[in-house]
Write a protein that holds these residues in place. Structure first.
Motif, PDB file in Angstrom:
ATOM      1  N   UNK A 116     -12.324   1.476  18.265  1.00  0.00           N
ATOM      2  CA  UNK A 116     -12.164   1.540  16.614  1.00  0.00           C
ATOM      3  C   UNK A 116     -11.132   0.437  16.140  1.00  0.00           C
ATOM      4  N   UNK A 117     -12.114  -0.408  15.067  1.00  0.00           N
ATOM      5  CA  UNK A 117     -11.276  -1.020  14.208  1.00  0.00           C
ATOM      6  C   UNK A 117     -10.202  -0.771  13.174  1.00  0.00           C
ATOM      7  N   UNK A 118      -9.907  -1.575  12.785  1.00  0.00           N
ATOM      8  CA  UNK A 118      -8.991  -1.228  11.754  1.00  0.00           C
ATOM      9  C   UNK A 118     -10.026  -1.555  10.381  1.00  0.00           C
ATOM     10  N   UNK A 119      -9.697   0.099   9.897  1.00  0.00           N
ATOM     11  CA  UNK A 119     -10.255  -0.266   8.568  1.00  0.00           C
ATOM     12  C   UNK A 119      -9.916  -0.293   7.018  1.00  0.00           C
ATOM     13  N   UNK A 120     -10.120  -0.009   5.804  1.00  0.00           N
ATOM     14  CA  UNK A 120      -9.692  -0.641   4.798  1.00  0.00           C
ATOM     15  C   UNK A 120      -8.524   0.395   4.577  1.00  0.00           C
ATOM     16  N   UNK A 121      -8.287   1.898   4.367  1.00  0.00           N
ATOM     17  CA  UNK A 121      -6.701   2.885   4.300  1.00  0.00           C
ATOM     18  C   UNK A 121      -6.005   1.961   5.339  1.00  0.00           C
ATOM     19  N   UNK A 122      -5.791   1.381   6.819  1.00  0.00           N
ATOM     20  CA  UNK A 122      -5.499   0.923   7.663  1.00  0.00           C
ATOM     21  C   UNK A 122      -4.350  -0.101   6.408  1.00  0.00           C
ATOM     22  N   UNK A 123      -5.657  -1.149   5.976  1.00  0.00           N
ATOM     23  CA  UNK A 123      -5.366  -2.419   4.956  1.00  0.00           C
ATOM     24  C   UNK A 123      -4.104  -1.784   3.914  1.00  0.00           C
ATOM     25  N   UNK A 124      -4.536  -1.076   3.264  1.00  0.00           N
ATOM     26  CA  UNK A 124      -4.266  -0.198   2.240  1.00  0.00           C
ATOM     27  C   UNK A 124      -2.736   0.180   2.390  1.00  0.00           C
ATOM     28  N   UNK A 125      -3.026   0.710   3.567  1.00  0.00           N
ATOM     29  CA  UNK A 125      -1.161   1.968   4.155  1.00  0.00           C
ATOM     30  C   UNK A 125      -0.242   0.051   4.509  1.00  0.00           C
ATOM     31  N   UNK A 126      -0.798  -1.197   4.990  1.00  0.00           N
ATOM     32  CA  UNK A 126      -0.003  -1.610   5.604  1.00  0.00           C
ATOM     33  C   UNK A 126       0.621  -3.201   4.273  1.00  0.00           C
ATOM     34  N   UNK A 127      -0.103  -2.870   3.367  1.00  0.00           N
ATOM     35  CA  UNK A 127      -0.089  -3.950   2.575  1.00  0.00           C
ATOM     36  C   UNK A 127       0.532  -2.971   1.644  1.00  0.00           C
ATOM     37  N   UNK A 128       0.240  -1.310   1.060  1.00  0.00           N
ATOM     38  CA  UNK A 128       1.078  -0.867  -0.074  1.00  0.00           C
ATOM     39  C   UNK A 128       2.824  -0.703   0.533  1.00  0.00           C
ATOM     40  N   UNK A 129       2.740  -0.569   2.060  1.00  0.00           N
ATOM     41  CA  UNK A 129       4.344  -0.850   2.192  1.00  0.00           C
ATOM     42  C   UNK A 129       5.015  -1.844   2.320  1.00  0.00           C
ATOM     43  N   UNK A 130       4.377  -2.635   2.293  1.00  0.00           N
ATOM     44  CA  UNK A 130       5.332  -4.025   2.460  1.00  0.00           C
ATOM     45  C   UNK A 130       5.754  -4.624   0.691  1.00  0.00           C
ATOM     46  N   UNK A 131       4.537  -3.877  -0.180  1.00  0.00           N
ATOM     47  CA  UNK A 131       4.695  -3.959  -1.490  1.00  0.00           C
ATOM     48  C   UNK A 131       6.227  -3.230  -1.704  1.00  0.00           C
ATOM     49  N   UNK A 132       6.254  -2.294  -1.284  1.00  0.00           N
ATOM     50  CA  UNK A 132       6.813  -1.061  -1.925  1.00  0.00           C
ATOM     51  C   UNK A 132       7.898  -1.568  -1.566  1.00  0.00           C
ATOM     52  N   UNK A 133       8.590  -1.953   0.011  1.00  0.00           N
ATOM     53  CA  UNK A 133       9.409  -2.210   0.423  1.00  0.00           C
ATOM     54  C   UNK A 133      10.153  -3.630  -0.431  1.00  0.00           C
ATOM     55  N   UNK A 134       9.079  -4.319  -0.766  1.00  0.00           N
ATOM     56  CA  UNK A 134       9.822  -5.934  -1.503  1.00  0.00           C
ATOM     57  C   UNK A 134      10.230  -5.267  -2.679  1.00  0.00           C
ATOM     58  N   UNK A 135       9.166  -4.307  -3.354  1.00  0.00           N
ATOM     59  CA  UNK A 135       9.098  -3.839  -5.192  1.00  0.00           C
ATOM     60  C   UNK A 135      11.321  -3.364  -4.787  1.00  0.00           C
ATOM     61  N   UNK A 136      11.367  -2.332  -3.705  1.00  0.00           N
ATOM     62  CA  UNK A 136      12.654  -1.666  -3.447  1.00  0.00           C
ATOM     63  C   UNK A 136      13.684  -2.273  -4.081  1.00  0.00           C
ATOM     64  N   UNK A 137      13.748  -3.670  -2.873  1.00  0.00           N
ATOM     65  CA  UNK A 137      14.975  -4.295  -2.304  1.00  0.00           C
ATOM     66  C   UNK A 137      14.675  -5.265  -3.726  1.00  0.00           C
ATOM     67  N   UNK A 138      13.802  -5.170  -4.488  1.00  0.00           N
ATOM     68  CA  UNK A 138      14.685  -6.095  -5.340  1.00  0.00           C
ATOM     69  C   UNK A 138      15.028  -5.532  -6.485  1.00  0.00           C
ATOM     70  N   UNK A 139      15.128  -4.405  -6.593  1.00  0.00           N
ATOM     71  CA  UNK A 139      15.816  -3.241  -6.742  1.00  0.00           C
ATOM     72  C   UNK A 139      17.599  -3.143  -7.115  1.00  0.00           C
ATOM     73  N   UNK A 140      17.178  -3.613  -5.695  1.00  0.00           N
ATOM     74  CA  UNK A 140      18.530  -3.325  -4.507  1.00  0.00           C
ATOM     75  C   UNK A 140      19.718  -4.102  -5.397  1.00  0.00           C
ATOM     76  N   UNK A 141      20.567  -4.134  -5.767  1.00  0.00           N
ATOM     77  CA  UNK A 141      22.454  -4.853  -6.386  1.00  0.00           C
ATOM     78  C   UNK A 141      22.502  -5.820  -5.086  1.00  0.00           C
ATOM     79  N   UNK A 142      23.138  -6.715  -5.482  1.00  0.00           N
ATOM     80  CA  UNK A 142      23.330  -7.734  -4.998  1.00  0.00           C
ATOM     81  C   UNK A 142      23.961  -7.333  -3.567  1.00  0.00           C
TER      82      UNK A 142
END
Length: 167
Positions: free
Chosen positions: A138-164
Motif C-alpha cells: 500500500x501507498x500513503x493516501x490523502x488521509x495520511x497527508x492530511x494527518x501529517x500536514x495537520x499535526x505539523x501546522x497544529x504544532x507550529x500554531x501552538x508553538x507560536x502561542x507560547x510565551x518566550x
C-alpha cells in the motif's frame, strides 16, 4: 492569525481521522482491477471487471476471527483518537486566541496542545510502516497527508502561542 492556523490544522486533522484513504493500493491486470482503501477504523475493497463491479466496506471490529496485525489496527485506533484530541485542543486554543483570553495553568495551554500534535507523528509513521504482510504493497493516501500536514501546522500554531520564557 493564530486562530486561523489552529482552525486549518483542526480541519486537516478531522479530515484525516475520517478519511478512508490512509493507505491505498490499485492493482490492474487481466481485465480486472482491485482497489483497497484503508482508513484508521475500516477497510474498503472494490473489485471490477468488464461486466461487474463490487465494493465492500468492513469496520475493523467486524473482521472475523483473529486477524494478523491486530496491534497495527490498535495503532490506527489510537491515531484516530489522537487526531480528535489534537483537533479539539487546537479549536480551544484558536478560540482563546481569537477572544484574547489567557488561561493560567501549571503547564501552558499551547504546550498541552502541541504535545498531541507532535505525538501523532510516530503513530502515523507506525501505521504506515508496519502494516500486516497482506497490506504491505500500500501507498500513503490523502488521509495520511492530511494527518501529517495537520499535526505539523497544529504544532507550529501552538508553538507560536507560547510565551518566550516558556520556549
Amino acid at each position: 492569525m493564530t486562530a486561523a492556523w489552529c482552525g486549518l490544522a483542526a480541519a486537516l486533522l478531522i479530515a484525516a481521522a475520517l478519511s478512508s484513504r490512509w493507505l491505498v493500493a490499485d492493482v490492474q491486470g487481466l481485465g480486472a482491477s482491485v482497489s483497497a482503501r484503508i482508513g484508521l477504523t475500516r477497510l474498503k475493497v472494490c473489485a471490477s471487471t468488464l461486466s461487474d463491479a463490487q465494493c465492500q466496506e468492513v469496520p475493523w471490529s467486524k473482521l472475523p476471527g483473529q486477524v494478523e496485525g491486530g496491534g497495527w489496527m490498535w495503532i490506527g485506533r489510537a491515531t484516530f483518537a489522537l487526531c480528535f484530541i489534537a483537533a479539539l485542543g487546537l479549536i480551544a486554543l484558536g478560540g482563546m486566541a481569537a477572544a484574547e483570553l489567557e488561561v493560567q495553568l501549571p503547564i501552558p495551554a499551547p504546550r498541552l496542545v502541541m504535545w498531541p500534535c507532535l505525538a501523532l507523528l510516530p503513530f502515523m509513521g507506525a501505521y504506515y510502516l508496519f502494516p500486516p504482510r497482506a497490506f504491505s504493497e500500500l501507498a500513503a493516501g490523502r488521509g495520511f497527508a492530511f494527518g501529517v500536514l495537520g499535526s505539523l501546522v497544529g504544532a507550529f500554531a501552538a508553538w507560536r502561542q507560547l510565551k518566550d520564557d516558556w520556549r
